[in-house]
Motif scaffolding. Structure first.
Motif, PDB file in Angstrom:
ATOM      1  N   ASN A 119       0.864  -1.177   0.000  1.00 52.32           N
ATOM      2  CA  ASN A 119       0.000   0.000   0.000  1.00 52.32           C
ATOM      3  C   ASN A 119       0.903   1.230   0.000  1.00 52.32           C
ATOM      4  OD1 ASN A 119      -2.074   1.865   2.172  1.00 52.32           O
ATOM      5  ND2 ASN A 119      -2.604   1.323   0.088  1.00 52.32           N
ATOM      6  N   SER A 121       2.992   4.565   0.238  1.00 49.05           N
ATOM      7  CA  SER A 121       3.015   5.762   1.081  1.00 49.05           C
ATOM      8  C   SER A 121       2.817   6.989   0.203  1.00 49.05           C
ATOM      9  CB  SER A 121       4.356   5.853   1.811  1.00 49.05           C
ATOM     10  OG  SER A 121       5.409   6.068   0.861  1.00 49.05           O
ATOM     11  N   GLU A 122       2.638   8.143   0.837  1.00 50.05           N
ATOM     12  CA  GLU A 122       2.433   9.376   0.077  1.00 50.05           C
ATOM     13  C   GLU A 122       3.655   9.700  -0.773  1.00 50.05           C
ATOM     14  OE1 GLU A 122      -0.407  11.063  -0.272  1.00 50.05           O
ATOM     15  OE2 GLU A 122      -1.239   9.413   0.911  1.00 50.05           O
ATOM     16  N   ASN A 123       4.847   9.472  -0.255  1.00 49.26           N
ATOM     17  CA  ASN A 123       6.063   9.727  -1.027  1.00 49.26           C
ATOM     18  C   ASN A 123       6.168   8.770  -2.219  1.00 49.26           C
ATOM     19  OD1 ASN A 123       7.009  11.882   0.470  1.00 49.26           O
ATOM     20  ND2 ASN A 123       8.173  10.582   1.897  1.00 49.26           N
ATOM     21  N   LYS A 125       3.651   7.436  -3.761  1.00 49.98           N
ATOM     22  CA  LYS A 125       2.630   7.860  -4.725  1.00 49.98           C
ATOM     23  C   LYS A 125       3.168   8.983  -5.621  1.00 49.98           C
ATOM     24  CE  LYS A 125      -1.397   6.660  -1.888  1.00 49.98           C
ATOM     25  NZ  LYS A 125      -2.517   7.192  -1.086  1.00 49.98           N
ATOM     26  N   LYS A 126       3.903   9.907  -5.028  1.00 50.34           N
ATOM     27  CA  LYS A 126       4.465  11.012  -5.813  1.00 50.34           C
ATOM     28  C   LYS A 126       5.443  10.491  -6.866  1.00 50.34           C
ATOM     29  CE  LYS A 126       4.027  14.454  -2.121  1.00 50.34           C
ATOM     30  NZ  LYS A 126       4.759  15.323  -1.140  1.00 50.34           N
ATOM     31  N   THR A 129       3.563   8.522  -9.565  1.00 56.91           N
ATOM     32  CA  THR A 129       2.775   9.407 -10.434  1.00 56.91           C
ATOM     33  C   THR A 129       3.604   9.883 -11.622  1.00 56.91           C
ATOM     34  OG1 THR A 129       1.316  10.132  -8.647  1.00 56.91           O
ATOM     35  CG2 THR A 129       1.511  11.599 -10.549  1.00 56.91           C
ATOM     36  N   SER A 150      -4.115  12.853 -12.768  1.00 52.43           N
ATOM     37  CA  SER A 150      -3.949  12.454 -11.372  1.00 52.43           C
ATOM     38  C   SER A 150      -4.238  10.969 -11.207  1.00 52.43           C
ATOM     39  CB  SER A 150      -4.877  13.269 -10.463  1.00 52.43           C
ATOM     40  OG  SER A 150      -6.231  13.113 -10.859  1.00 52.43           O
ATOM     41  N   GLU A 153      -5.631   6.083  -5.260  1.00 51.52           N
ATOM     42  CA  GLU A 153      -5.501   4.735  -4.706  1.00 51.52           C
ATOM     43  C   GLU A 153      -6.770   3.925  -4.966  1.00 51.52           C
ATOM     44  OE1 GLU A 153      -6.675   3.255  -1.050  1.00 51.52           O
ATOM     45  OE2 GLU A 153      -4.633   3.328  -0.238  1.00 51.52           O
ATOM     46  N   GLU A 156      -9.538   3.908  -2.356  1.00 51.60           N
ATOM     47  CA  GLU A 156     -10.068   5.268  -2.231  1.00 51.60           C
ATOM     48  C   GLU A 156     -11.053   5.549  -3.360  1.00 51.60           C
ATOM     49  OE1 GLU A 156      -8.431   9.891  -2.192  1.00 51.60           O
ATOM     50  OE2 GLU A 156      -7.062   8.253  -1.692  1.00 51.60           O
ATOM     51  N   ASP A 181      -4.007  -2.043  -4.719  1.00 52.75           N
ATOM     52  CA  ASP A 181      -2.958  -1.239  -4.088  1.00 52.75           C
ATOM     53  C   ASP A 181      -2.611  -1.776  -2.702  1.00 52.75           C
ATOM     54  OD1 ASP A 181      -2.473   0.404  -6.227  1.00 52.75           O
ATOM     55  OD2 ASP A 181      -3.835   1.985  -5.590  1.00 52.75           O
ATOM     56  N   SER A 352     -10.621  12.839  -6.853  1.00 53.73           N
ATOM     57  CA  SER A 352      -9.720  13.923  -7.266  1.00 53.73           C
ATOM     58  C   SER A 352     -10.352  15.298  -7.073  1.00 53.73           C
ATOM     59  CB  SER A 352      -9.332  13.742  -8.735  1.00 53.73           C
ATOM     60  OG  SER A 352      -8.608  12.543  -8.919  1.00 53.73           O
TER      61      SER A 352
END
Length: 584
Positions: A119, A121-123, A125-126, A129, A150, A153, A156, A181, A352
């Motif tokens: 799953n 992490s936010e970092n 995901k960046k 992307t 964009s 997840e 989400e 994910d 989004s």
């Protein structure tokens, strides 16, 4: 602002076009390739979506895509490999060696690849992307590089799609599927235009994967035929299985204690040698219901909420949904109509842009066809037909049903999601003896699978018990309800062996033409309940085009095809038997 939502998942890929929060078009790739739950990048759906809406590439202002590591990035880079892996799970190959190779690749990607259980992490995901944007631009060379792209997840997107379409101001949101994910189950709170995740469970403890493997062991196709297990469960007895529950949930952690992948299937095969498939399905269904209902009650009590909305392939299980809406703690349940991965494209957009929820008015978001396209196909097949006004075609269809004829109905825009809700349906009188055997033979369907009814919403009290808490969900045929004695006595063809029925509640404001047919049928017969099953042959997707409608009409041997304002008869004698002196 025109927004394109994309799901390119391993199963049931699709797209959505929205103008801000107004839905313009939604559909899935299976309807174009004619392979159920088709995965991969939805090129054909996108092509038809542009055609149906009249949009061009220049009109698109933003793109929203579901998933970071689902599908597995390697498959995103090499889509042809994804297609081969998909086929290995969905088709029986004559070349066993080749089939086993691709099955092994898929097995590794799903069951043993550590990335699939990650799953991000936010970092992460960046970073992902940046890579995934390049892949999207490669897929869509006509897309402007200046617009926003964009990624959302997987779970989400499930949560947002369900919450947005529920219309609830505040609700508990539960998502459950095979894996997405790295997760298989999440619990969140939706309030206003925000969603806050409360809890999540790893794909290592997945009910979805458990049922996929059981489906395969029973000789069915995984990620397609899990509904057959639900149907079989009513014929079995869970208490006959003398084996420990492989899942445990203590109010905090959900743990699956059994084996994975091939070893899971070997274990399930051993159980199948000891017990009947019906009992094994009943046992599995019981485990699922007990765990998900306990989890739902726990989080409702903990949050003080009483409205629930659900999404993810696990909630294609209509008996599970019945158990949820019958919980004392639940005031209202909404089930996302395209609950599996087919609904992710809308969810990605909603996540989004943080849209406020509003009740989904209907499910008719797919393709429609013009008069010339329809007439050209009808003429090609040289069968007797007539053009009728709206009023006359409603009357004629009702009369056919009253006269015990089987009618295939193709009307206006195609349904979005797995259910046929009147626009791509096969309809008949549900009081007829042996009608289920007759339909199973004509449509080549499994004899243990129940058929479902459609009825006027205002008649629900006469035929259904406990429907009020899932009334909106009932419009999309996503829940079971207990049947009244009247339903059981008069309409046995649409009541399952356990006394439940997966009813569609038809409202005038959301489904006006189907409502008019049922209203006229009620005047003739005294009841608005009809049998409503999907317009397709077994194992094929629901028909999309007039050509597919005519081919399926002829192959199935049903009596009449109502196609927009035209009625086609199987033969002239059949037409005369209904037309008579009525002058249709």
């Amino acid at each position: 602002m025109i927004i394109l939502g994309i799901s390119e998942d391993f199963f049931d890929a699709g797209i959505t076009f929205c103008d801000n929060d107004r839905i313009l078009f939604m559909s899935n790739e299976e309807r174009y390739t004619r392979r159920k739950n088709e995965g991969g990048f939805p090129y054909l759906t996108l092509e038809n979506g542009l055609k149906q809406t009249g949009l061009t590439w220049k009109d698109i202002d933003a793109v929203c895509v579901s998933g970071f590591v689902t599908p597995f990035p390697f498959f995103r880079l090499f889509p042809n490999l994804q297609k081969k892996a998909f086929s290995s799970r969905r088709e029986r190959k004559e070349d066993v060696q080749k089939h086993n190779f691709w099955s092994s690749i898929t097995e590794w990607a799903v069951s043993h690849n550590p990335v699939s259980y990650m799953n991000p992490s936010e970092n992460m995901k960046k970073g992902l992307t940046i890579i995934l944007k390049k892949i999207i631009y490669k897929r869509l060379p006509y897309l402007s590089r200046e617009i926003s792209v964009s990624f959302v997840e997987h779970h989400e997107a499930h949560a947002w799609g369900s919450y947005f379409c529920s219309g609830f101001d505040k609700a508990l949101i539960i998502t459950a599927d095979g894996m997405g994910d790295g997760l298989s189950l999440t619990v969140s709170i939706g309030e206003g235009n925000t969603i806050t995740r409360l809890w999540k469970s790893s794909a290592k403890s997945s009910f979805g994967l458990f049922f996929e493997n059981l489906t395969e062991v029973l000789g069915f196709v995984p990620c397609r035929d899990e509904g057959k297990l639900t149907g079989l469960s009513a014929h079995g007895n869970a208490n006959r299985i003398k084996h420990d529950n492989p899942f445990s949930w203590d109010g905090d952690i959900l743990i699956y204690k059994g084996p994975y992948g091939k070893k899971m299937r070997e274990w399930l095969s051993n159980l199948l040698e000891k017990y009947s498939r019906e009992d094994l399905c009943a046992w599995s269904q019981n485990i699922l219901e007990q765990t998900i209902c306990a989890l739902t009650k726990h989080w409702l009590n903990r949050t003080g909420l009483n409205k629930v909305t659900v999404a993810g392939g696990v909630f294609a299980n209509v008996l599970l949904n019945q158990k949820i809406h019958e919980l004392e703690e639940v005031e209202e349940l909404f089930v996302y109509p395209n609950m599996g991965d087919g609904g992710l494209s809308l969810g990605a957009i909603c996540s989004s842009y943080r849209f406020y929820p509003k009740p989904l008015p209907h499910a008719f978001w797919g393709d429609c066809f013009g008069k010339k396209e329809i007439v050209d196909v009808i003429v090609k097949y040289k069968l007797p037909y007539k053009e009728l006004s709206n009023q006359r075609i409603w009357e004629f269809t009702a009369k056919c049903l009253y006269e015990k004829k089987i009618v295939a109905r193709f009307y206006d825009r195609m349904e979005w999601g797995p259910r046929a809700l009147g626009n791509r349906s096969i309809l008949c009188d549900s009081t007829m003896k042996n009608i289920t055997e007759k339909l199973n033979m004509k449509l080549k369907r499994s004899d243990f699978m129940p058929f479902a009814p459609a009825l006027l919403d205002e008649d629900a009290e006469r035929f259904l018990i406990g429907y009020t808490k899932a009334r909106h969900a009932g419009e999309f045929m996503t829940c079971c309800f207990r049947s009244t004695n009247k339903m059981k006595e008069q309409h046995g063809a649409v009541v399952h062996i356990d006394g439940t029925t997966r009813a569609q509640l038809v409202k005038e404001e959301s489904n006006p033409t189907f409502y008019e047919i049922l209203k006229r049928y009620k005047r003739l017969s005294g009841t608005s309940v009809v049998l409503n099953t999907s317009f397709n042959m077994h194992e094929s997707p629901i028909v999309r085009t007039p050509e597919e409608a005519m081919q399926t009409f002829i192959e199935s041997g049903v009596d009449f095809l109502s196609i927009d304002n035209y009625v086609v008869a199987k033969n002239q004698d059949l037409w005369n038997s209904i037309d008579g002196d009525n002058g249709y």
